[in-house]
Design an enzyme around this catalytic site. Structure first.
Site, mmCIF file in Angstrom:
data_model
loop_
_atom_site.group_PDB
_atom_site.id
_atom_site.type_symbol
_atom_site.label_atom_id
_atom_site.label_comp_id
_atom_site.label_asym_id
_atom_site.label_seq_id
_atom_site.Cartn_x
_atom_site.Cartn_y
_atom_site.Cartn_z
ATOM 1 N N ARG B 8 -4.244 19.100 29.461
ATOM 2 C CA ARG B 8 -4.557 18.058 28.463
ATOM 3 C C ARG B 8 -4.457 16.671 29.095
ATOM 4 N NH1 ARG B 8 0.701 16.303 25.289
ATOM 5 N NH2 ARG B 8 2.255 17.280 26.590
ATOM 6 N N SER B 35 -1.069 13.208 21.684
ATOM 7 C CA SER B 35 -0.783 14.547 22.207
ATOM 8 C C SER B 35 -1.992 15.164 22.894
ATOM 9 C CB SER B 35 -0.324 15.474 21.071
ATOM 10 O OG SER B 35 0.826 14.944 20.455
ATOM 11 N N GLU B 56 -8.995 18.208 9.754
ATOM 12 C CA GLU B 56 -9.744 18.845 10.844
ATOM 13 C C GLU B 56 -11.113 19.340 10.414
ATOM 14 O OE1 GLU B 56 -6.635 19.666 9.915
ATOM 15 O OE2 GLU B 56 -5.485 18.689 11.515
ATOM 16 N N PHE B 81 -5.769 24.207 14.914
ATOM 17 C CA PHE B 81 -6.476 23.547 13.811
ATOM 18 C C PHE B 81 -7.978 23.423 14.090
ATOM 19 C CE2 PHE B 81 -2.181 21.451 14.181
ATOM 20 C CZ PHE B 81 -1.555 22.407 13.402
ATOM 21 N N HIS B 107 -2.870 22.243 23.350
ATOM 22 C CA HIS B 107 -1.695 22.941 22.835
ATOM 23 C C HIS B 107 -2.007 24.393 22.463
ATOM 24 C CE1 HIS B 107 -0.591 18.766 22.760
ATOM 25 N NE2 HIS B 107 0.675 19.072 22.530
ATOM 26 N N ASP B 115 7.469 24.356 18.829
ATOM 27 C CA ASP B 115 6.800 24.274 17.526
ATOM 28 C C ASP B 115 6.713 25.638 16.836
ATOM 29 O OD1 ASP B 115 6.478 21.576 17.403
ATOM 30 O OD2 ASP B 115 4.370 21.558 18.000
ATOM 31 N N ARG B 165 -0.449 22.456 26.783
ATOM 32 C CA ARG B 165 0.512 21.364 26.630
ATOM 33 C C ARG B 165 1.318 21.141 27.917
ATOM 34 N NH1 ARG B 165 6.337 21.638 23.850
ATOM 35 N NH2 ARG B 165 6.843 19.434 23.991
#
Lengths: 274, 308
Positions: B8, B35, B56, B81, B107, B115, B165
């Protein structure tokens, strides 16, 4: 400006006749919500919008998105009468090999700006088109036609929030408020009213019209042009199945085609030729 | 080898570079720009960055509308998402219309870590792979992520890019031969083949090193393009080695393993073992703890090779 409302009425009648014929030939499709939107579509394509059937992708044109994509018969009839493709194509509606898919396909039909049918997504795409025009300082305006039942989709409200946030005064949404959806009245299925207050609170300039009054629709679209920094929502009160006596106000004609006898009667009532 | 970097992070850097060269690029995000790293682009070109907020579905609907206005759109959020929540919008407004949208989803997988299972996308490759015409990319390191995203920007049509991530070891150099649709043989070998994607490529290389000591020669292929998949490199491996292990930080249903199996059963039947999440959700924990628990390490690859 002198507007020939009689001429617009005549075009709308021809479009209604073709809606009946399209769904009859296909033996499927959605006549009710197409007939309710015929006058709105007529004003958009024969008065309001800057489009060129000879050059459907011309820079700076206005764009229309049929977010209630199941009303494809009215879009196809309108585009054909406006000259985007021959009216003979209309008999192929929903048939194998035809460009006229059950729901509008931008890859197949000249003049269709966005493929729609899955409710709510057309409005979201129209917000994207309006953002892009702002970014490019493109003078083209964007028009989206929504169903009242369609307002039950969550993405509508996500898109509405974005339209107001980005001050899209080049975007006009029109809700075809016929009050009916497949399972019955909106208010019995899941209440969507008050539509005006909802959109007002979301940051839209809201105008009420009789969706079958050429004059009121025309004036509302002119009022929308004067808005600065705000998108407009035109709440158009309409009658589902408008113009065909046995379809008017009947949820049962949402997604049902007329048989030959019914179709002939409808065309006669509309003053058209079979 | 290039330095350790999250894919990312590579995305954020290369997107800002692309934005400088190509004025036609527009970037969208859904309140996760810090992020997903689209914030780097947003900082440099705020006029071409649009935050859609936490929505989204609308993110990808708007992306389609902007793309059909002639722009190259990069639209980012977490993989869960994007591929998950917005699946049908991506399918109908982007896939069906062949919109020029690059869905760079970050992610992905269990390495999201703390998470927990609700945020660990282990189905995105399967979901995106089923959409007709969708190119699906899953880079293994920062450098290949940059090179593949540069190429994706040049493609006219929808592309899904799966990004992670956590920082991962560098495997490639700036001049490495990385091409969308072509697998990379990162280590040659003659006994068995591991076909891996994403972070599992590095695990496969560690497994190869260990097995080498036991006299087992492992070929390691980095399949960074899940679709269209490089059939030639898979068929060659199926014919030249005694069996295949697929390795992915994803469910064993529908992702890389299934894609490889589809090629193998039609063209060069051989035995395949599948390393991936075995019909289970993830949970909270440190990435290393989760990779160990869910069977996503070099030693799991070794066990799979030995099972063939």
């Amino acid at each position: 400006m002198n507007i020939d409302y009689q001429q617009l009425e005549k075009v709308a009648r021809n479009i209604r006749v073709d809606i009946v014929k399209e769904t009859f030939h296909a033996n499927s499709g959605h006549p009710g919500g197409s007939l309710s939107a015929a006058d709105i579509m007529t004003v958009l394509y024969f008065h309001e919008m800057n489009v060129d059937p000879a050059e459907p992708k011309k820079y700076g044109r206005d764009k229309f998105v049929l977010s209630k994509g199941h009303a494809s018969p009215v879009l196809y009839a309108t585009l054909a009468h406006r000259g985007f493709f021959p009216t003979e194509e209309l008999t192929g509606f929903r048939r194998f090999g035809s460009i006229l898919q059950g729901h509008p396909d931008m890859k197949k039909v000249p003049g269709v700006e966005m493929s729609t049918g899955s409710l709510g997504q057309g409005f979201s795409a129209s917000v994207g088109m309006a953002i892009a025009n702002k970014l490019d300082k493109n003078p083209g305006r964007v028009y989206a036609l929504l169903g009242d039942g369609e307002l039950q989709e969550g993405i509508i409200w996500e898109a509405a929030m974005a339209a107001a946030h980005y001050k899209l005064d080049n975007l006009v949404a029109i809700v075809d408020w016929n009050g009916l959806q497949i399972d019955g009245k909106n208010e019995d299925v899941i209440t969507v009213s008050p539509v005006d207050e909802k959109f007002k609170s979301f940051g839209f300039h809201v105008i009420h019209v009789d969706g079958h009054s050429m004059k009121e629709i025309t004036e509302a679209l002119a009022e929308a042009r004067k808005q600065e920094g705000k998108p407009t929502m035109i709440v158009a009160k309409t009658l589902k199945g408008k113009g065909v006596s046995y379809m008017e106000g009947k949820a049962g004609w949402h997604g049902k085609a007329p048989n030959e006898e019914e179709a002939k009667q409808a065309v006669e009532e509309l003053g058209g030729e079979w | 080898m290039s330095e350790k970097m999250a894919t990312r992070q590579a995305y954020g850097e290369v997107l800002a570079e692309l934005g400088e060269k190509n004025q036609n690029i527009v970037v969208l995000d859904a309140d996760l720009s810090k992020s997903t790293m689209t914030a780097v682009f947003a900082g440099k070109y705020p006029e071409r960055f649009f935050n859609m907020g936490i929505s989204e579905q609308n993110l990808y609907g708007v992306a389609a509308g902007i793309a059909h206005s002639g722009k190259t759109v990069f639209a980012s959020t977490f993989a869960m998402f994007a591929a998950g929540r917005a699946f049908e919008i991506i399918r109908n407004s982007i896939g069906y219309t062949k919109a020029n949208v690059k869905i760079c989803a970050t992610h992905a997988g269990v390495t999201v870590g703390e998470d927990g299972g609700s945020h660990q996308s282990i189905e995105d490759l399967a979901l995106m792979r089923t959409i007709p015409g969708m190119t699906v990319i899953s880079p293994s390191d920062g450098m290949s992520a940059k090179l593949l995203i540069q190429q994706a920007a040049e493609l006219d049509g929808p592309v899904y890019v799966r990004l992670g991530r956590a920082a991962v070891p560098g495997l490639y150099e700036a001049d490495s031969d990385i091409t969308i649709g072509k697998g990379n043989c990162v280590k040659d070998g003659s006994d068995y083949t591991v076909i891996a994607t994403g972070i599992m490529v590095n695990e496969a290389l560690i497994a190869a090193e260990t097995l080498e000591k036991e006299g087992i020669s492992l070929r390691v292929i980095d399949i960074h393009t899940i679709k269209p998949i490089d059939k030639d490199i898979i068929i060659k491996a199926a014919k030249e080695t005694k069996g295949i292990v697929t390795a992915e930080e994803h469910s064993v249903f529908g992702g890389l393993g299934s894609a490889v199996a589809e090629v193998v059963v039609q063209s060069a039947p051989t035995k395949i073992a599948f390393v991936g999440l075995q019909d289970t959700f993830g949970e909270s924990g440190k990435p290393a703890e989760l990779l160990a628990k869910y069977g996503l390490t070099a030693s799991d690859i070794i066990a799979a090779v030995k099972s063939l």
